[in-house]
Design a protein around this motif. Structure first.
Motif, PDB file in Angstrom:
ATOM      1  N   MET A 196       0.786  -1.336   0.009  1.00 22.50           N
ATOM      2  CA  MET A 196      -0.065   0.261   0.015  1.00 22.50           C
ATOM      3  C   MET A 196       0.853   1.294  -0.007  1.00 22.50           C
ATOM      4  SD  MET A 196      -3.007  -0.967   2.636  1.00 22.50           S
ATOM      5  CE  MET A 196      -4.276  -2.425   2.358  1.00 22.50           C
ATOM      6  N   THR A 197       0.208   2.288  -0.531  1.00 25.91           N
ATOM      7  CA  THR A 197       0.936   3.677  -0.513  1.00 25.91           C
ATOM      8  C   THR A 197       0.133   4.467   0.537  1.00 25.91           C
ATOM      9  OG1 THR A 197      -0.214   4.546  -2.502  1.00 25.91           O
ATOM     10  CG2 THR A 197       1.968   3.479  -2.897  1.00 25.91           C
ATOM     11  N   TYR A 198       1.077   5.517   1.125  1.00 24.44           N
ATOM     12  CA  TYR A 198       0.422   6.254   2.067  1.00 24.44           C
ATOM     13  C   TYR A 198       0.684   7.736   1.738  1.00 24.44           C
ATOM     14  CZ  TYR A 198      -0.113   1.947   4.846  1.00 24.44           C
ATOM     15  OH  TYR A 198      -0.501   0.814   5.139  1.00 24.44           O
ATOM     16  N   THR A 199       0.047   8.819   2.290  1.00 21.50           N
ATOM     17  CA  THR A 199       0.512  10.006   2.437  1.00 21.50           C
ATOM     18  C   THR A 199       0.138  10.627   3.858  1.00 21.50           C
ATOM     19  OG1 THR A 199       0.349  12.000   1.022  1.00 21.50           O
ATOM     20  CG2 THR A 199      -1.626  10.971   1.264  1.00 21.50           C
ATOM     21  N   ALA A 200       0.555  11.917   3.660  1.00 17.37           N
ATOM     22  CA  ALA A 200       0.243  12.650   4.993  1.00 17.37           C
ATOM     23  C   ALA A 200      -0.097  14.035   4.756  1.00 17.37           C
ATOM     24  CB  ALA A 200       1.530  12.524   5.783  1.00 17.37           C
ATOM     25  N   ASP A 201      -0.392  14.971   5.856  1.00 19.94           N
ATOM     26  CA  ASP A 201      -0.917  16.233   5.784  1.00 19.94           C
ATOM     27  C   ASP A 201      -0.136  16.981   6.346  1.00 19.94           C
ATOM     28  OD1 ASP A 201      -3.260  15.696   4.160  1.00 19.94           O
ATOM     29  OD2 ASP A 201      -4.184  14.931   6.352  1.00 19.94           O
TER      30      ASP A 201
END
Length: 635
Positions: free
Chosen positions: A452-457
Motif C-alpha cells: 500500500m501507498t500512504y501520504t500525510a498532511d
C-alpha cells in the motif's frame, strides 16, 4: 551501506570468478579458484540463505568455481554433473538429462524470445569509512570485533529480505507466493581498486527460488527481483544500524554525523576518527569531485541551468564511472595491513595512529555520558512521518521503516536499542500521522500492507537558496533539508503542547485529593514504554518534569553541529545578518536577470487572447500566499 548490480550475461560468472570471488583483482587463466585465493591470502566464498537445503548445500560451506558456473552461468543445479551422469547411466538421453538439471525455465528459451535472462543480483554491503579505518589500523582484537559485527549484520539483512521481501512470481505476474529461502554466495573483499582499505561483502543472490506447485511438489521459479530492489534501502539501513550498534557497544564507541555531500543526509561516523584520516581511505572522492565539476559545467552550457537534485545524482554516477580504475592483482591481508599502517604513519604521525582507538573511546565516553539509551517514540514517529512525506509525498511502509532505522542511529548514537523498536516506530508513524493513498477497486482483493501507498498532511516548507562557502555558486535546498525543517517544526509544536498539557495536569493533580489519569497529546499515559525517565530516584517525577526530561534528552541526542549552528540546516544558517544579506543579493540578481530575459524574449501578445488570459490568472494565483502555510498540522 548497500549497493546492487545485475548478473545478466551468460559469461558474467567469469567476471565474478576473476573480479569478485578472487578479490578486486584478476585470477590467472587456468588457475583454480581455491589455489588463487590461497596464494593471495583471500578468504574463500561461503554459502548463505535458507534455500541451500533444496540444493544439497550447507550454510557456511565453501563455494567452488564449478558451482558458480553452473548456478550463475547456466541456471542449473550446483551438482548437475553428478546428476546428469546418473541419468545417462539409467538410459536417459542427453537432452532430457540436461533439462532435468535446469532450475526453472532454461536460459535458452529466454534468449530465444530475444530477452536477456537475469541470472542473479550482486548485493554489496560495506560499513562506514570510519569503521573501515579502525579495522585497517587497529589491532587484531579490533579487526575481529568489526569483522564479526559485519558478518552478523549481513546475515541479519539477508534474513530480513527473506522474511519480508522475497517472493516468486509466475504466469506473467498473475501468480505470486512468499519464498523465504534465498541462495546466496558471499565473498569478502578487503581493499578497493587503489589498494586502500575497504572492507565489503559481495552477496550473489541467485534468481531462482523454490515454491509448491499445483500438485504439491517443489517447483523452481524466478524471484520477484523488483520487490528486492524496492527494499534495498531498508535492508541497507538495517545492516548499518546492526553493525554500528554492535561495534560501538563492544568497543565503547559512539557516532557523530558527518556531512559528505551538502544537502544530503549525513553519515553517522565513529566519533574520534579525524576527517583527514577518513579522506585518506576514500582516495577516489577528490577525483570524483573534480570530474563532477566538469560535468556540471557542461550540463549548464547544454541546458542553460543548474542540474536538479536527481540530475546531480546522475552526474555523480557518471563521474564515479569515469574515475573507476582498472582491477589489479590482490595482495595478502598481512602485507596490506603493514602498508596501510606505514602509509598512515607517514602522513599523520605515529602518535595519532597508535592512540586512535583511545581517542575514539574518549569521544564515545563523552557522548554516552549525555545521551541516554532511550527513545521518545511519539517524537520519533512524528519525525519519521514528516521527513518521509516531505521527501516523497507518497510512500510505502518500507520508506517509513528505513527512516525509523536512521532515526534510531542518529538518536541513540551507537547505543543498544530494543529489538523490534524500528517496526514499532514505523507502525506508529503509519497509524497516527499517515493516511492510505491506495484505493482498492470494487471486486478486487485489497493489496498487502507492504504494497500500500500512504501520504500525510504535514505543511511543506517553501524552497530556498543556500549560499555555500568557498565561492561556489548558490544551490537550491534539497528535499532532505526541507524535510528536516518540517520535522523540527512539528516536533517543537508537540513539545510545547505536551509541556502545557503536563503543566495543567500537574496543577489539577495538586488541587485534587485523587490523582488524575494523565494522558499525553496522543492519548496515552505519560509513563508509556520507551519514555525517558531516570530510574533510581527517591520520588517519582511530576508530569512537567517528565516532559522536561524528554526535551532535554532529545537536545542531548542532537548532533553538536545542530546545536552549535554548523550545518546546512536553514534554521541555523539563515540567522546571521551576513547570510541574509547574501541571500537578498542573490535574489535581486536573479530577479534582474529574469526580467531582462522576459523583456528580451516575450513576444507582443494580444490582450484578448484566451491563452494570455489564463497565463495572467495563473500568475495572479502564484502571487497569492497560501493561507495554510505555517499553521502547523492541517485538519
Amino acid at each position: 551501506m548497500l549497493s546492487v548490480a545485475k548478473i545478466q550475461r551468460r559469461n558474467a560468472w567469469r567476471y565474478y570468478i576473476r573480479g569478485v570471488a578472487f578479490g578486486d583483482g584478476r585470477c590467472a587463466v587456468g588457475q583454480s579458484l581455491n589455489d588463487a585465493q590461497e596464494l593471495a591470502g583471500l578468504p574463500p566464498g561461503r554459502w548463505l540463505g535458507r534455500g541451500l537445503r533444496a540444493l544439497g548445500l550447507t550454510e557456511g560451506g565453501q563455494v567452488s568455481e564449478r558451482q558458480l558456473e553452473l548456478l550463475f552461468g547456466e541456471g542449473r543445479h550446483p551438482d548437475a554433473d553428478r546428476i546428469e551422469r546418473g541419468l545417462l547411466d539409467d538410459g536417459v538421453d542427453a537432452a532430457t538429462a540436461r533439462r532435468l538439471t535446469v532450475l526453472g525455465q532454461p536460459i535458452e528459451e529466454i534468449e530465444a524470445r530475444n530477452q536477456t535472462p537475469l541470472l542473479g543480483m550482486d548485493f554489496t554491503f560495506r560499513p562506514q569509512a570510519s569503521l573501515v579505518v579502525l579495522w585497517a589500523l587497529g589491532d587484531a582484537t579490533v579487526r575481529r570485533v568489526i569483522e564479526r559485527a559485519h558478518e552478523r549484520a549481513v546475515a541479519t539483512a539477508l534474513r530480513w529480505l527473506e522474511d519480508g521481501a522475497a517472493e516468486t512470481r509466475w504466469a506473467s505476474g498473475r501468480g505470486r507466493a512468499k519464498t523465504p529461502a534465498l541462495v546466496v554466495a558471499a565473498f569478502r573483499h578487503i581493499d578497493n581498486r587503489d589498494g586502500l582499505p575497504l572492507l565489503h561483502e559481495h552477496c550473489l543472490i541467485l534468481n531462482r527460488v523454490q515454491r509448491l506447485g499445483a500438485d504439491g511438489g517443489p517447483v523452481w521459479g524466478a524471484l520477484d527481483t523488483y520487490r528486492l530492489y524496492q527494499n534495498v534501502v531498508a535492508a541497507g539501513t538495517l545492516y548499518t544500524l546492526a553493525m554500528t550498534t554492535e561495534v560501538c557497544e563492544t568497543l565503547g564507541l559512539a557516532t557523530v554525523p558527518r556531512e559528505v555531500t551538502p544537502g544530503l543526509r549525513p553519515v553517522m561516523e565513529v566519533a574520534g576518527v579525524p576527517e583527514d584520516l577518513i579522506n585518506w581511505s576514500a582516495s577516489r572522492r577528490q577525483r570524483i569531485e573534480d570530474v563532477l565539476e566538469v560535468l556540471t559545467d557542461q550540463y549548464v552550457k547544454d541546458h542553460g541551468r543548474l542540474p536538479s537534485e536527481r540530475g546531480r545524482h546522475q552526474l555523480g554516477w557518471w563521474a564515479a564511472q569515469e574515475t573507476r580504475p582498472a582491477k589489479k592483482k590482490p595482495k595478502p591481508l598481512a602485507q596490506l595491513l603493514a602498508w596501510w599502517r606505514a602509509s598512515a604513519i607517514l602522513r599523520f604521525g605515529q602518535q595519532l595512529i597508535d592512540s586512535l582507538l583511545d581517542r575514539c573511546r574518549a569521544a564515545g565516553a563523552a557522548i554516552r555520558a549525555r545521551v541516554d539509551p532511550t527513545v521518545d517514540v511519539a517524537l520519533a514517529a512524528v519525525d519519521v512521518a514528516a521527513v518521509v512525506f516531505t521527501v516523497r509525498e507518497k510512500f510505502s511502509r518500507r520508506h517509513i521503516l528505513a527512516e525509523a532505522r536512521r532515526h534510531l542511529l542518529e538518536t541513540l548514537r551507537g547505543r543498544e536499542y530494543t529489538q523490534g523498536l524500528d517496526d514499532y516506530i514505523a507502525h506508529r508513524a503509519l497509524l497516527r500521522y499517515s493516511r492510505r493513498h491506495t484505493v482498492t477497486k470494487p471486486g478486487r482483493q485489497a493489496p498487502a500492507a507492504d504494497r500500500m501507498t500512504y501520504t500525510a498532511d504535514f505543511p511543506v516548507p517553501h524552497r530556498w537558496w543556500i549560499a555555500p562557502s568557498q565561492g561556489t555558486p548558490p544551490r537550491e535546498s534539497s528535499r532532505y533539508e526541507r524535510a528536516r525543517v518540517a520535522s523540527l517544526a512539528v516536533q517543537n509544536a508537540i513539545r510545547d503542547a505536551r509541556i502545557r498539557a503536563d503543566t495543567a495536569t500537574e496543577a489539577t493533580t495538586s488541587a485534587s485529593s485523587a490523582p488524575a489519569d494523565h494522558r499525553d497529546l496522543e492519548g496515552e499515559t505519560a509513563s508509556a514504554p520507551h519514555a525517558v525517565d531516570h530510574p533510581g530516584r527517591d520520588a517519582a517525577p511530576t508530569p512537567a518534569q517528565r516532559a522536561t526530561a524528554v526535551q532535554a534528552h532529545q537536545q542531548a541526542a542532537m548532533p553538536e553541529e545542530y546545536l552549535e549552528g554548523r550545518t546546512t540546516d536553514p534554521a541555523t544558517w539563515l540567522r546571521t545578518p551576513k547570510n541574509l544579506d547574501r541571500l537578498a543579493a542573490f535574489t535581486r540578481a536573479a530577479d534582474t536577470r529574469r526580467r531582462a530575459m522576459e523583456d528580451r524574449k516575450a513576444p507582443a501578445a494580444d490582450p484578448a487572447s484566451p491563452v494570455d488570459g489564463r497565463r495572467q490568472e495563473h500568475e495572479q494565483q502564484r502571487q497569492q500566499p497560501d493561507p495554510d502555510q505555517g499553521q502547523g498540522l492541517r485538519p
